[in-house]
Write an enzyme that holds these catalytic residues in place. Structure first.
Site, short mmCIF file in Angstrom:
data_model
loop_
_atom_site.label_atom_id
_atom_site.label_comp_id
_atom_site.label_asym_id
_atom_site.label_seq_id
_atom_site.Cartn_x
_atom_site.Cartn_y
_atom_site.Cartn_z
N GLY A 229 4.33 9.35 -10.05
CA GLY A 229 3.02 8.77 -9.75
C GLY A 229 2.14 9.58 -8.81
O GLY A 229 1.10 9.07 -8.37
N ASP B 154 -6.53 1.82 -9.62
CA ASP B 154 -5.22 2.14 -10.22
C ASP B 154 -5.33 2.29 -11.73
O ASP B 154 -4.75 3.19 -12.33
CB ASP B 154 -4.22 1.00 -9.95
CG ASP B 154 -3.59 1.06 -8.57
OD1 ASP B 154 -3.64 2.14 -7.93
OD2 ASP B 154 -3.04 0.03 -8.13
N GLY C 268 3.76 -7.12 -11.69
CA GLY C 268 2.94 -7.30 -10.48
C GLY C 268 1.57 -6.65 -10.58
O GLY C 268 1.03 -6.46 -11.68
N VAL D 214 8.62 -6.14 -19.43
CA VAL D 214 10.00 -6.52 -19.09
C VAL D 214 9.97 -7.02 -17.65
O VAL D 214 9.48 -6.31 -16.75
CB VAL D 214 10.98 -5.34 -19.23
CG1 VAL D 214 12.41 -5.80 -18.96
CG2 VAL D 214 10.85 -4.68 -20.60
N THR E 74 -1.56 -1.95 -0.98
CA THR E 74 -0.33 -1.70 -1.74
C THR E 74 0.55 -2.93 -1.75
O THR E 74 0.14 -4.01 -1.29
CB THR E 74 0.40 -0.43 -1.24
OG1 THR E 74 1.46 -0.12 -2.16
CG2 THR E 74 1.00 -0.60 0.15
N LEU F 290 5.63 5.04 -11.62
CA LEU F 290 4.48 5.03 -10.70
C LEU F 290 4.86 5.48 -9.29
O LEU F 290 4.02 5.85 -8.49
CB LEU F 290 3.85 3.62 -10.65
CG LEU F 290 2.62 3.40 -11.55
CD1 LEU F 290 2.90 3.78 -12.98
CD2 LEU F 290 2.13 1.97 -11.47
N SER G 119 -0.84 8.25 1.31
CA SER G 119 -2.30 8.08 1.41
C SER G 119 -2.85 8.62 2.73
O SER G 119 -3.90 9.25 2.76
CB SER G 119 -2.68 6.60 1.28
OG SER G 119 -2.40 6.16 -0.01
N ASN H 120 -6.86 -2.84 -5.54
CA ASN H 120 -6.17 -1.88 -4.68
C ASN H 120 -7.12 -1.13 -3.74
O ASN H 120 -6.68 -0.28 -2.97
CB ASN H 120 -5.34 -0.89 -5.51
CG ASN H 120 -6.20 0.07 -6.30
OD1 ASN H 120 -6.97 -0.35 -7.17
ND2 ASN H 120 -6.09 1.34 -6.01
N LYS I 258 -1.67 -6.79 -3.85
CA LYS I 258 -2.81 -6.49 -4.73
C LYS I 258 -3.39 -7.73 -5.41
O LYS I 258 -4.55 -7.75 -5.77
CB LYS I 258 -2.39 -5.46 -5.79
CG LYS I 258 -2.17 -4.09 -5.19
CD LYS I 258 -1.77 -3.05 -6.19
CE LYS I 258 -1.51 -1.74 -5.44
NZ LYS I 258 -1.18 -0.63 -6.30
N1 LIG Z 1 1.23 6.25 -7.90
C1 LIG Z 1 0.32 5.35 -7.61
O1 LIG Z 1 -0.86 5.64 -7.42
C2 LIG Z 1 0.74 3.91 -7.53
C3 LIG Z 1 -0.22 2.91 -7.72
C4 LIG Z 1 0.19 1.59 -7.67
C5 LIG Z 1 1.51 1.28 -7.45
N2 LIG Z 1 2.41 2.27 -7.26
C6 LIG Z 1 3.83 1.92 -7.02
O2 LIG Z 1 4.21 0.91 -7.94
C7 LIG Z 1 5.17 0.06 -7.36
C8 LIG Z 1 4.77 -1.41 -7.51
O3 LIG Z 1 3.61 -1.69 -6.78
P1 LIG Z 1 2.81 -3.08 -6.98
O4 LIG Z 1 1.68 -3.04 -6.05
O5 LIG Z 1 2.57 -3.35 -8.41
O6 LIG Z 1 3.89 -4.14 -6.43
P2 LIG Z 1 3.96 -5.70 -6.74
O7 LIG Z 1 2.61 -6.27 -6.99
O8 LIG Z 1 4.81 -6.29 -5.68
O9 LIG Z 1 4.73 -5.77 -8.14
C9 LIG Z 1 5.97 -5.18 -8.35
C10 LIG Z 1 6.70 -5.88 -9.50
O10 LIG Z 1 7.98 -5.25 -9.62
C11 LIG Z 1 8.95 -6.22 -9.95
N3 LIG Z 1 9.99 -6.22 -8.92
C12 LIG Z 1 9.83 -6.38 -7.59
N4 LIG Z 1 11.02 -6.36 -6.95
C13 LIG Z 1 11.95 -6.20 -7.93
C14 LIG Z 1 13.37 -6.13 -7.93
N5 LIG Z 1 14.08 -6.21 -6.80
N6 LIG Z 1 14.00 -5.97 -9.12
C15 LIG Z 1 13.30 -5.88 -10.29
N7 LIG Z 1 11.96 -5.95 -10.33
C16 LIG Z 1 11.29 -6.09 -9.18
C17 LIG Z 1 8.26 -7.58 -10.02
O11 LIG Z 1 7.99 -7.88 -11.38
P3 LIG Z 1 8.86 -9.03 -12.13
O12 LIG Z 1 8.79 -10.23 -11.22
O13 LIG Z 1 8.13 -9.19 -13.40
O14 LIG Z 1 10.26 -8.53 -12.31
C18 LIG Z 1 6.97 -7.37 -9.24
O15 LIG Z 1 5.94 -8.17 -9.69
C19 LIG Z 1 5.31 0.51 -5.91
O16 LIG Z 1 6.43 1.37 -5.81
C20 LIG Z 1 4.04 1.28 -5.65
O17 LIG Z 1 4.16 2.26 -4.64
C21 LIG Z 1 2.06 3.57 -7.30
#
Ligand SMILES: NC(=O)c1ccc[n+]([C@@H]2O[C@H](COP(=O)([O-])OP(=O)(O)OC[C@H]3O[C@@H](n4cnc5c(N)ncnc54)[C@H](OP(=O)(O)O)[C@@H]3O)[C@@H](O)[C@H]2O)c1
Length: 247
Positions: free
Chosen positions: A230, A102, A128, A148, A62, A207, A17, A87, A66
Protein backbone atom coordinates in the site's frame (compact mmCIF):
# COMPACT_ATOMS: atom_id res chain seq x y z
CA UNK A 1 -0.37 31.35 13.14
CA UNK A 2 1.30 27.94 12.81
CA UNK A 3 -0.66 25.56 10.55
CA UNK A 4 -1.21 22.16 12.11
CA UNK A 5 -2.08 18.96 10.24
CA UNK A 6 -2.20 15.44 11.61
CA UNK A 7 -3.40 11.88 11.70
CA UNK A 8 -6.10 10.52 14.01
CA UNK A 9 -6.56 6.81 14.68
CA UNK A 10 -6.57 4.37 17.59
CA UNK A 11 -2.90 3.56 17.00
CA UNK A 12 -0.89 5.72 14.66
CA UNK A 13 2.71 4.68 15.34
CA UNK A 14 2.73 2.42 12.23
CA UNK A 15 2.01 5.36 9.95
CA UNK A 16 4.39 6.91 7.41
CA UNK A 17 2.15 9.98 7.00
CA UNK A 18 4.14 12.11 9.42
CA UNK A 19 7.47 11.45 7.71
CA UNK A 20 5.82 12.09 4.33
CA UNK A 21 4.52 15.52 5.38
CA UNK A 22 7.60 16.43 7.49
CA UNK A 23 9.76 15.92 4.38
CA UNK A 24 7.31 17.81 2.19
CA UNK A 25 7.13 20.81 4.53
CA UNK A 26 10.94 20.88 4.81
CA UNK A 27 11.44 20.57 1.04
CA UNK A 28 8.89 23.32 0.28
CA UNK A 29 10.22 25.65 3.00
CA UNK A 30 6.91 25.59 4.91
CA UNK A 31 8.48 26.31 8.30
CA UNK A 32 5.14 27.31 9.87
CA UNK A 33 3.54 23.94 8.98
CA UNK A 34 3.57 20.96 11.34
CA UNK A 35 2.21 17.38 11.02
CA UNK A 36 1.45 15.47 14.23
CA UNK A 37 0.28 11.98 15.16
CA UNK A 38 -2.85 12.14 17.33
CA UNK A 39 -3.74 8.73 18.81
CA UNK A 40 -7.37 8.87 20.03
CA UNK A 41 -8.71 6.29 22.48
CA UNK A 42 -12.22 6.97 21.24
CA UNK A 43 -13.55 9.09 18.39
CA UNK A 44 -15.33 11.48 20.80
CA UNK A 45 -11.83 12.74 21.75
CA UNK A 46 -11.72 14.58 18.41
CA UNK A 47 -13.64 17.39 20.10
CA UNK A 48 -10.92 17.93 22.74
CA UNK A 49 -8.27 17.69 20.02
CA UNK A 50 -9.93 20.53 18.08
CA UNK A 51 -10.17 22.70 21.20
CA UNK A 52 -6.53 22.13 22.13
CA UNK A 53 -5.10 22.77 18.64
CA UNK A 54 -6.34 26.13 17.41
CA UNK A 55 -4.15 26.09 14.32
CA UNK A 56 -5.54 22.77 13.08
CA UNK A 57 -6.18 22.95 9.32
CA UNK A 58 -6.46 19.33 8.28
CA UNK A 59 -6.58 15.74 9.46
CA UNK A 60 -6.07 12.32 7.98
CA UNK A 61 -8.15 9.55 9.51
CA UNK A 62 -7.04 5.96 9.99
CA UNK A 63 -8.46 2.84 11.56
CA UNK A 64 -10.90 2.35 13.09
CA UNK A 65 -12.45 5.81 12.71
CA UNK A 66 -13.11 6.30 8.96
CA UNK A 67 -16.80 5.54 9.44
CA UNK A 68 -17.21 6.57 13.10
CA UNK A 69 -15.97 10.10 12.31
CA UNK A 70 -18.89 10.85 9.98
CA UNK A 71 -21.19 12.07 12.75
CA UNK A 72 -18.66 14.70 13.90
CA UNK A 73 -18.50 16.40 10.51
CA UNK A 74 -20.42 19.53 9.49
CA UNK A 75 -20.24 18.66 5.81
CA UNK A 76 -19.33 15.63 3.71
CA UNK A 77 -18.09 15.70 0.14
CA UNK A 78 -20.67 13.85 -2.05
CA UNK A 79 -18.12 11.24 -3.18
CA UNK A 80 -17.14 10.43 0.43
CA UNK A 81 -20.81 10.31 1.36
CA UNK A 82 -21.46 7.77 -1.38
CA UNK A 83 -18.53 5.66 -0.18
CA UNK A 84 -19.60 5.95 3.47
CA UNK A 85 -16.09 6.57 4.81
CA UNK A 86 -13.85 9.60 5.31
CA UNK A 87 -10.04 9.62 5.47
CA UNK A 88 -9.42 13.37 5.08
CA UNK A 89 -10.90 16.29 7.02
CA UNK A 90 -10.52 19.95 6.17
CA UNK A 91 -10.92 22.30 9.15
CA UNK A 92 -12.02 25.84 8.34
CA UNK A 93 -13.34 28.35 10.89
CA UNK A 94 -14.13 25.50 13.29
CA UNK A 95 -16.15 23.58 10.68
CA UNK A 96 -15.15 20.09 9.57
CA UNK A 97 -15.64 18.84 6.01
CA UNK A 98 -14.90 15.19 5.21
CA UNK A 99 -13.44 13.71 2.02
CA UNK A 100 -12.27 10.35 0.77
CA UNK A 101 -8.95 10.18 -1.08
CA UNK A 102 -8.40 6.43 -0.43
CA UNK A 103 -10.76 5.45 -3.19
CA UNK A 104 -9.18 7.63 -5.90
CA UNK A 105 -5.68 6.65 -4.73
CA UNK A 106 -6.54 2.95 -4.87
CA UNK A 107 -8.15 3.44 -8.31
CA UNK A 108 -5.06 5.20 -9.72
CA UNK A 109 -2.58 2.67 -8.38
CA UNK A 110 -4.46 -0.48 -9.29
CA UNK A 111 -5.37 0.78 -12.75
CA UNK A 112 -1.66 1.22 -13.52
CA UNK A 113 -0.72 -2.13 -11.97
CA UNK A 114 -3.23 -4.58 -13.46
CA UNK A 115 -2.61 -5.81 -17.00
CA UNK A 116 -5.07 -4.21 -19.43
CA UNK A 117 -5.59 -7.31 -21.55
CA UNK A 118 -7.21 -9.44 -18.82
CA UNK A 119 -10.43 -9.39 -16.86
CA UNK A 120 -10.48 -9.95 -13.13
CA UNK A 121 -12.94 -11.05 -10.47
CA UNK A 122 -11.89 -9.85 -7.04
CA UNK A 123 -12.16 -10.86 -3.42
CA UNK A 124 -11.96 -7.99 -0.92
CA UNK A 125 -10.93 -9.11 2.57
CA UNK A 126 -12.55 -6.98 5.29
CA UNK A 127 -15.59 -4.71 5.29
CA UNK A 128 -14.35 -1.55 7.09
CA UNK A 129 -13.58 2.00 5.96
CA UNK A 130 -10.90 1.24 3.38
CA UNK A 131 -12.86 -1.74 2.07
CA UNK A 132 -15.67 0.66 1.16
CA UNK A 133 -13.22 2.94 -0.68
CA UNK A 134 -11.68 -0.03 -2.51
CA UNK A 135 -15.09 -1.38 -3.53
CA UNK A 136 -16.09 1.98 -4.98
CA UNK A 137 -12.89 2.02 -7.06
CA UNK A 138 -13.40 -1.57 -8.24
CA UNK A 139 -16.93 -0.72 -9.33
CA UNK A 140 -15.58 2.24 -11.34
CA UNK A 141 -13.02 -0.08 -12.93
CA UNK A 142 -15.75 -2.57 -13.81
CA UNK A 143 -14.18 -5.30 -11.65
CA UNK A 144 -16.74 -7.66 -10.14
CA UNK A 145 -15.98 -8.29 -6.50
CA UNK A 146 -17.11 -10.11 -3.38
CA UNK A 147 -16.41 -9.35 0.25
CA UNK A 148 -14.93 -11.81 2.72
CA UNK A 149 -15.74 -10.90 6.31
CA UNK A 150 -15.48 -12.45 9.75
CA UNK A 151 -19.22 -12.04 9.93
CA UNK A 152 -21.24 -13.30 6.97
CA UNK A 153 -23.84 -10.56 7.49
CA UNK A 154 -21.28 -7.86 6.51
CA UNK A 155 -19.89 -9.72 3.50
CA UNK A 156 -20.63 -12.25 0.80
CA UNK A 157 -18.57 -15.00 2.48
CA UNK A 158 -17.16 -15.77 5.89
CA UNK A 159 -13.55 -17.05 5.82
CA UNK A 160 -14.79 -20.58 6.63
CA UNK A 161 -17.18 -20.48 3.68
CA UNK A 162 -14.69 -19.19 1.14
CA UNK A 163 -12.06 -21.67 2.29
CA UNK A 164 -14.51 -24.49 1.68
CA UNK A 165 -15.02 -23.28 -1.92
CA UNK A 166 -11.55 -23.64 -3.46
CA UNK A 167 -12.87 -22.82 -6.95
CA UNK A 168 -13.97 -19.37 -5.78
CA UNK A 169 -10.44 -18.53 -4.57
CA UNK A 170 -8.84 -20.10 -7.65
CA UNK A 171 -11.02 -18.06 -10.01
CA UNK A 172 -10.78 -14.76 -8.11
CA UNK A 173 -7.55 -13.62 -9.70
CA UNK A 174 -7.45 -10.35 -7.76
CA UNK A 175 -7.33 -10.47 -3.95
CA UNK A 176 -7.17 -7.32 -1.86
CA UNK A 177 -6.44 -7.22 1.85
CA UNK A 178 -8.17 -4.28 3.54
CA UNK A 179 -7.86 -5.74 7.06
CA UNK A 180 -5.12 -4.59 9.44
CA UNK A 181 -3.89 -8.19 9.88
CA UNK A 182 -0.10 -8.21 9.47
CA UNK A 183 0.40 -4.51 10.11
CA UNK A 184 3.24 -3.36 12.37
CA UNK A 185 3.70 -4.33 15.21
CA UNK A 186 1.56 -7.48 14.69
CA UNK A 187 3.57 -8.65 11.72
CA UNK A 188 3.01 -12.38 12.36
CA UNK A 189 -0.73 -12.29 11.70
CA UNK A 190 -2.43 -12.63 8.33
CA UNK A 191 -6.00 -13.00 7.02
CA UNK A 192 -7.22 -16.60 7.42
CA UNK A 193 -7.73 -17.16 3.69
CA UNK A 194 -6.56 -20.47 2.21
CA UNK A 195 -3.60 -19.26 0.17
CA UNK A 196 -2.81 -22.76 -1.13
CA UNK A 197 -5.24 -22.04 -3.98
CA UNK A 198 -3.23 -19.10 -5.29
CA UNK A 199 -1.35 -19.44 -8.57
CA UNK A 200 1.00 -17.38 -10.71
CA UNK A 201 -2.10 -15.90 -12.36
CA UNK A 202 -3.19 -14.18 -9.14
CA UNK A 203 -2.67 -10.50 -8.30
CA UNK A 204 -2.58 -9.78 -4.57
CA UNK A 205 -2.76 -6.19 -3.26
CA UNK A 206 -2.27 -5.54 0.47
CA UNK A 207 -3.21 -2.03 1.61
CA UNK A 208 -0.66 -2.37 4.43
CA UNK A 209 2.73 -0.74 3.71
CA UNK A 210 4.44 -1.27 7.07
CA UNK A 211 5.98 -3.84 6.80
CA UNK A 212 6.60 -3.60 3.05
CA UNK A 213 5.98 -7.34 2.62
CA UNK A 214 3.39 -8.69 5.03
CA UNK A 215 3.14 -12.41 5.78
CA UNK A 216 0.13 -12.37 3.48
CA UNK A 217 2.14 -10.94 0.55
CA UNK A 218 5.10 -13.23 1.26
CA UNK A 219 2.91 -16.33 1.16
CA UNK A 220 1.14 -15.13 -2.00
CA UNK A 221 4.51 -14.47 -3.66
CA UNK A 222 5.69 -17.95 -2.71
CA UNK A 223 2.71 -19.32 -4.67
CA UNK A 224 3.87 -17.29 -7.70
CA UNK A 225 1.33 -14.44 -7.42
CA UNK A 226 2.15 -10.87 -8.43
CA UNK A 227 2.07 -8.70 -5.31
CA UNK A 228 1.70 -5.03 -4.38
CA UNK A 229 1.77 -3.23 -1.04
CA UNK A 230 0.00 0.00 0.00
CA UNK A 231 2.93 2.42 -0.10
CA UNK A 232 2.16 3.98 -3.47
CA UNK A 233 -1.51 4.31 -2.43
CA UNK A 234 -0.43 6.06 0.77
CA UNK A 235 1.64 8.59 -1.18
CA UNK A 236 -1.10 9.24 -3.75
CA UNK A 237 -3.79 9.70 -1.08
CA UNK A 238 -1.46 11.99 0.95
CA UNK A 239 -0.88 14.24 -2.06
CA UNK A 240 -4.63 14.36 -2.68
CA UNK A 241 -5.14 15.30 1.00
CA UNK A 242 -2.67 18.15 0.56
CA UNK A 243 -4.59 19.45 -2.46
CA UNK A 244 -7.83 19.41 -0.43
CA UNK A 245 -6.26 21.29 2.51
CA UNK A 246 -4.87 23.95 0.14
CA UNK A 247 -7.85 24.33 -2.11
N1 LIG B 1 -2.01 2.26 1.95
C1 LIG B 1 -2.95 3.12 2.26
O1 LIG B 1 -2.97 4.26 1.80
C2 LIG B 1 -4.06 2.67 3.18
C3 LIG B 1 -5.28 3.35 3.13
C4 LIG B 1 -6.31 2.91 3.95
C5 LIG B 1 -6.10 1.84 4.80
N2 LIG B 1 -4.90 1.22 4.83
C6 LIG B 1 -4.70 0.07 5.74
O2 LIG B 1 -5.82 -0.79 5.65
C7 LIG B 1 -6.05 -1.41 6.89
C8 LIG B 1 -7.52 -1.25 7.32
O3 LIG B 1 -7.83 0.09 7.57
P1 LIG B 1 -9.35 0.59 7.76
O4 LIG B 1 -9.29 2.02 8.03
O5 LIG B 1 -10.21 0.08 6.68
O6 LIG B 1 -9.75 -0.18 9.13
P2 LIG B 1 -11.22 -0.51 9.66
O7 LIG B 1 -12.20 0.50 9.20
O8 LIG B 1 -11.07 -0.78 11.11
O9 LIG B 1 -11.59 -1.86 8.89
C9 LIG B 1 -10.78 -3.00 8.93
C10 LIG B 1 -11.63 -4.25 8.65
O10 LIG B 1 -10.75 -5.36 8.76
C11 LIG B 1 -11.44 -6.45 9.34
N3 LIG B 1 -10.74 -6.86 10.56
C12 LIG B 1 -10.41 -6.09 11.62
N4 LIG B 1 -9.80 -6.82 12.58
C13 LIG B 1 -9.76 -8.08 12.09
C14 LIG B 1 -9.28 -9.32 12.62
N5 LIG B 1 -8.71 -9.40 13.83
N6 LIG B 1 -9.42 -10.43 11.86
C15 LIG B 1 -10.00 -10.38 10.62
N7 LIG B 1 -10.47 -9.23 10.10
C16 LIG B 1 -10.35 -8.11 10.81
C17 LIG B 1 -12.86 -5.99 9.67
O11 LIG B 1 -13.73 -6.43 8.64
P3 LIG B 1 -14.77 -7.64 8.94
O12 LIG B 1 -15.48 -7.24 10.20
O13 LIG B 1 -15.62 -7.64 7.73
O14 LIG B 1 -13.99 -8.91 9.11
C18 LIG B 1 -12.75 -4.47 9.68
O15 LIG B 1 -13.93 -3.85 9.30
C19 LIG B 1 -5.07 -0.79 7.87
O16 LIG B 1 -3.95 -1.66 7.97
C20 LIG B 1 -4.66 0.50 7.20
O17 LIG B 1 -3.38 0.96 7.57
C21 LIG B 1 -3.88 1.61 4.03
Amino acid sequence: MEKIFGLIGSTVSHSFSKSYFDEKFFRDGLRDHRYELFPLEKIQDIQTLLKENEGLCGLNVTLPYKEQVLKYLHEIDPEAEKIGAVNVIRVQKGKLKGYNTDSAAFFETIEKWLPKDRTFNALVLGSGGSSKAVRQALTKLGVEHKIVSRDKSTGDFSYEEINSQPKEIASSLLIINTTPLGMHPNTDSLPPLDLEKLTKNHYVYDLIYNPARTQFLQKAEMRGATIKNGLEMLHVQAEKSWQIWNN
